[in-house]
Motif scaffolding. Structure first.
Motif, PDB file in Angstrom:
ATOM      1  N   MET A  45       0.739  -1.134   0.093  1.00  0.00           N
ATOM      2  CA  MET A  45      -0.075   0.021   0.084  1.00  0.00           C
ATOM      3  C   MET A  45       0.818   1.211  -0.178  1.00  0.00           C
ATOM      4  N   THR A  46       1.870   1.157   0.864  1.00  0.00           N
ATOM      5  CA  THR A  46       2.866   2.211   0.787  1.00  0.00           C
ATOM      6  C   THR A  46       3.676   2.597  -0.754  1.00  0.00           C
ATOM      7  N   ILE A  47       3.765   1.530  -1.271  1.00  0.00           N
ATOM      8  CA  ILE A  47       4.481   1.481  -2.492  1.00  0.00           C
ATOM      9  C   ILE A  47       3.538   2.322  -3.597  1.00  0.00           C
ATOM     10  N   MET A  48       1.989   1.788  -3.576  1.00  0.00           N
ATOM     11  CA  MET A  48       1.157   2.431  -4.448  1.00  0.00           C
ATOM     12  C   MET A  48       1.074   4.117  -3.862  1.00  0.00           C
ATOM     13  N   ALA A  49       0.852   4.344  -2.565  1.00  0.00           N
ATOM     14  CA  ALA A  49       0.723   5.591  -2.296  1.00  0.00           C
ATOM     15  C   ALA A  49       1.603   6.522  -2.485  1.00  0.00           C
ATOM     16  N   TYR A  50       2.820   6.072  -2.579  1.00  0.00           N
ATOM     17  CA  TYR A  50       3.900   7.086  -2.970  1.00  0.00           C
ATOM     18  C   TYR A  50       4.301   6.970  -4.418  1.00  0.00           C
ATOM     19  N   ASP A  51       3.917   5.817  -5.170  1.00  0.00           N
ATOM     20  CA  ASP A  51       4.077   5.784  -6.609  1.00  0.00           C
ATOM     21  C   ASP A  51       5.394   5.414  -6.703  1.00  0.00           C
ATOM     22  N   LEU A  52       5.967   4.478  -6.024  1.00  0.00           N
ATOM     23  CA  LEU A  52       7.339   4.047  -5.915  1.00  0.00           C
ATOM     24  C   LEU A  52       7.677   2.833  -6.971  1.00  0.00           C
ATOM     25  N   ASP A  53       8.891   2.820  -7.242  1.00  0.00           N
ATOM     26  CA  ASP A  53       9.140   1.692  -8.008  1.00  0.00           C
ATOM     27  C   ASP A  53       9.363   0.464  -7.283  1.00  0.00           C
ATOM     28  N   ALA A  54       8.330  -0.701  -7.604  1.00  0.00           N
ATOM     29  CA  ALA A  54       8.034  -1.732  -6.625  1.00  0.00           C
ATOM     30  C   ALA A  54       9.494  -2.522  -6.423  1.00  0.00           C
ATOM     31  N   THR A  55      10.076  -2.876  -7.399  1.00  0.00           N
ATOM     32  CA  THR A  55      11.420  -3.637  -7.394  1.00  0.00           C
ATOM     33  C   THR A  55      12.494  -2.798  -6.639  1.00  0.00           C
ATOM     34  N   VAL A  56      12.666  -1.688  -6.453  1.00  0.00           N
ATOM     35  CA  VAL A  56      13.698  -0.902  -5.842  1.00  0.00           C
ATOM     36  C   VAL A  56      13.087  -0.704  -4.541  1.00  0.00           C
ATOM     37  N   ALA A  57      11.705  -0.365  -4.249  1.00  0.00           N
ATOM     38  CA  ALA A  57      11.176  -0.203  -2.848  1.00  0.00           C
ATOM     39  C   ALA A  57      11.177  -1.409  -2.178  1.00  0.00           C
ATOM     40  N   TRP A  58      11.185  -2.766  -2.739  1.00  0.00           N
ATOM     41  CA  TRP A  58      11.171  -3.998  -1.988  1.00  0.00           C
ATOM     42  C   TRP A  58      12.584  -4.267  -1.600  1.00  0.00           C
ATOM     43  N   GLN A  59      13.569  -3.760  -2.561  1.00  0.00           N
ATOM     44  CA  GLN A  59      14.863  -4.113  -2.186  1.00  0.00           C
ATOM     45  C   GLN A  59      15.242  -3.137  -0.750  1.00  0.00           C
ATOM     46  N   ASP A  60      14.804  -1.949  -0.746  1.00  0.00           N
ATOM     47  CA  ASP A  60      14.965  -1.183   0.434  1.00  0.00           C
ATOM     48  C   ASP A  60      14.267  -1.735   1.431  1.00  0.00           C
ATOM     49  N   ALA A  61      12.781  -2.112   1.193  1.00  0.00           N
ATOM     50  CA  ALA A  61      12.222  -2.705   2.493  1.00  0.00           C
ATOM     51  C   ALA A  61      12.896  -4.039   2.870  1.00  0.00           C
ATOM     52  N   ASP A  62      13.365  -4.818   1.961  1.00  0.00           N
ATOM     53  CA  ASP A  62      13.924  -6.032   2.585  1.00  0.00           C
ATOM     54  C   ASP A  62      14.957  -5.883   3.471  1.00  0.00           C
ATOM     55  N   ASN A  63      15.894  -4.768   3.165  1.00  0.00           N
ATOM     56  CA  ASN A  63      17.048  -4.471   3.903  1.00  0.00           C
ATOM     57  C   ASN A  63      16.472  -4.014   5.413  1.00  0.00           C
ATOM     58  N   MET A  64      15.520  -3.174   5.449  1.00  0.00           N
ATOM     59  CA  MET A  64      15.079  -2.674   6.710  1.00  0.00           C
ATOM     60  C   MET A  64      14.462  -3.983   7.609  1.00  0.00           C
ATOM     61  N   LEU A  65      13.679  -4.732   6.792  1.00  0.00           N
ATOM     62  CA  LEU A  65      12.753  -5.973   7.435  1.00  0.00           C
ATOM     63  C   LEU A  65      14.010  -6.934   8.363  1.00  0.00           C
ATOM     64  N   LYS A  66      15.133  -7.264   7.405  1.00  0.00           N
ATOM     65  CA  LYS A  66      16.141  -7.845   8.027  1.00  0.00           C
ATOM     66  C   LYS A  66      16.678  -7.053   9.228  1.00  0.00           C
ATOM     67  N   MET A  67      16.898  -5.851   9.271  1.00  0.00           N
ATOM     68  CA  MET A  67      17.478  -5.242  10.198  1.00  0.00           C
ATOM     69  C   MET A  67      16.627  -5.088  11.543  1.00  0.00           C
ATOM     70  N   PHE A  68      15.334  -5.186  11.260  1.00  0.00           N
ATOM     71  CA  PHE A  68      14.325  -5.058  12.351  1.00  0.00           C
ATOM     72  C   PHE A  68      13.825  -6.553  12.742  1.00  0.00           C
ATOM     73  N   ARG A  69      14.362  -7.457  12.111  1.00  0.00           N
ATOM     74  CA  ARG A  69      14.064  -9.116  12.248  1.00  0.00           C
ATOM     75  C   ARG A  69      12.693  -9.176  11.951  1.00  0.00           C
ATOM     76  N   LEU A  70      12.090  -8.558  11.017  1.00  0.00           N
ATOM     77  CA  LEU A  70      10.535  -8.566  10.460  1.00  0.00           C
ATOM     78  C   LEU A  70      10.531  -9.476   9.152  1.00  0.00           C
ATOM     79  N   ASP A  71      11.608  -9.943   8.694  1.00  0.00           N
ATOM     80  CA  ASP A  71      11.669 -10.300   7.055  1.00  0.00           C
ATOM     81  C   ASP A  71      10.772 -11.832   7.142  1.00  0.00           C
ATOM     82  N   ASN A  72      10.805 -12.599   8.354  1.00  0.00           N
ATOM     83  CA  ASN A  72       9.858 -13.658   8.252  1.00  0.00           C
ATOM     84  C   ASN A  72       8.457 -13.529   8.814  1.00  0.00           C
ATOM     85  N   LYS A  73       7.943 -12.273   8.704  1.00  0.00           N
ATOM     86  CA  LYS A  73       6.700 -11.934   9.179  1.00  0.00           C
ATOM     87  C   LYS A  73       5.810 -11.298   8.422  1.00  0.00           C
ATOM     88  N   LEU A  74       6.261 -11.401   6.994  1.00  0.00           N
ATOM     89  CA  LEU A  74       5.587 -10.548   5.949  1.00  0.00           C
ATOM     90  C   LEU A  74       4.061 -10.966   6.040  1.00  0.00           C
TER      91      LEU A  74
END
Length: 242
Positions: free
Chosen positions: A98-127
């Motif tokens: 929803m954030t990607i759509m709201a900000y009209d982000l490039d989905a591939t790049v946005a998910w790369q950025d998000a994945d890095n932060m999800l790993k940092m915050f230990r949320l990558d296995n809770k999608l």
């Protein structure tokens, strides 16, 4: 991108809380918004993000206002609230989509950025988790990831450390510092004065709906006649003033 607040007066309905607020958040700077509970910090933030309408005064981002260019203004702004706001029927993955759509982000790049932060915050296995399964701190981490995956040029962060474990606080401060180094403006409201003193470049001290002082730490020391004082000392002196 510089946030400029000029002559802001406002509040809730007929209740005026803010009285002629003036300050700036320059590009590439972290500005700490400091004050007692009820001083007007959250009310100021609500006016900046558009939840409240000023009675008078202007709020602009490099001359752009919410009134004249609501889409452009909102696209340049990301907000991490004190209390997480998540949709109970959406998973973590769907919140980020929803954030990607709201900000009209490039989905591939946005998910790369998000994945890095999800790993940092230990949320990558809770999608595929829903918010009901998340603790308060985990919900706050979701809000942080959603904000920092955008290309916003102004980040408004309201009491961001509430509920975060020490490692997550460190990770958040790393994200804030990285955005600052990329030229973004950051307005951070916090009661953790030692952290604010360490990371913020400038400060806005609010008391009873008015700006009591602005500037970097040496400037505040001079204004409060506390040459050897810390931000905590300055805060205490401000609260003791009549």
């Amino acid at each position: 991108m510089t946030l400029t607040i000029e002559g802001l007066t406002g509040g809730y309905g007929n209740l005026t809380v803010l009285k002629d607020i003036n300050f700036t958040v320059p590009a590439g700077k972290i500005v700490g918004l400091i004050g007692l509970n009820g001083a007007g910090k959250s009310t100021t933030i609500k006016h900046i993000i558009g939840l409240l309408t000023p009675q008078s005064g202007t709020i602009s981002l490099d001359g752009k206002t919410l009134h004249d260019d609501p889409t452009g203004f909102r696209a340049d702004l990301a907000y991490v609230p004190e209390t997480p706001v998540l949709y109970p029927e959406l998973t973590l993955r769907e919140h980020l989509e929803m954030t990607i759509m709201a900000y009209d982000l490039d989905a591939t790049v946005a998910w790369q950025d998000a994945d890095n932060m999800l790993k940092m915050f230990r949320l990558d296995n809770k999608l595929d988790w829903f918010p009901a399964k998340f603790s308060k701190g985990m919900q706050q981490k979701v809000m942080i990831v959603a904000a920092f995956m955008t290309h916003a040029q102004l980040f408004i962060i309201d009491e961001p450390f509430t509920g975060l474990d020490p490692l997550a606080v460190h990770d958040l401060l790393d994200l804030v510092t990285a955005k600052k180094e990329q030229g973004a403006s950051i307005l951070m409201s916090t009661h953790i004065l030692a952290t604010a003193q360490q990371y913020a470049d400038e400060f806005v001290l609010i008391k009873a709906g008015k700006v009591r002082a602005t500037g970097d730490l040496p400037s505040l020391k001079q204004q409060f006649d506390l040459q050897d004082g810390s931000l905590d000392d300055i805060y205490m002196k401000m609260t003791e003033e009549q």
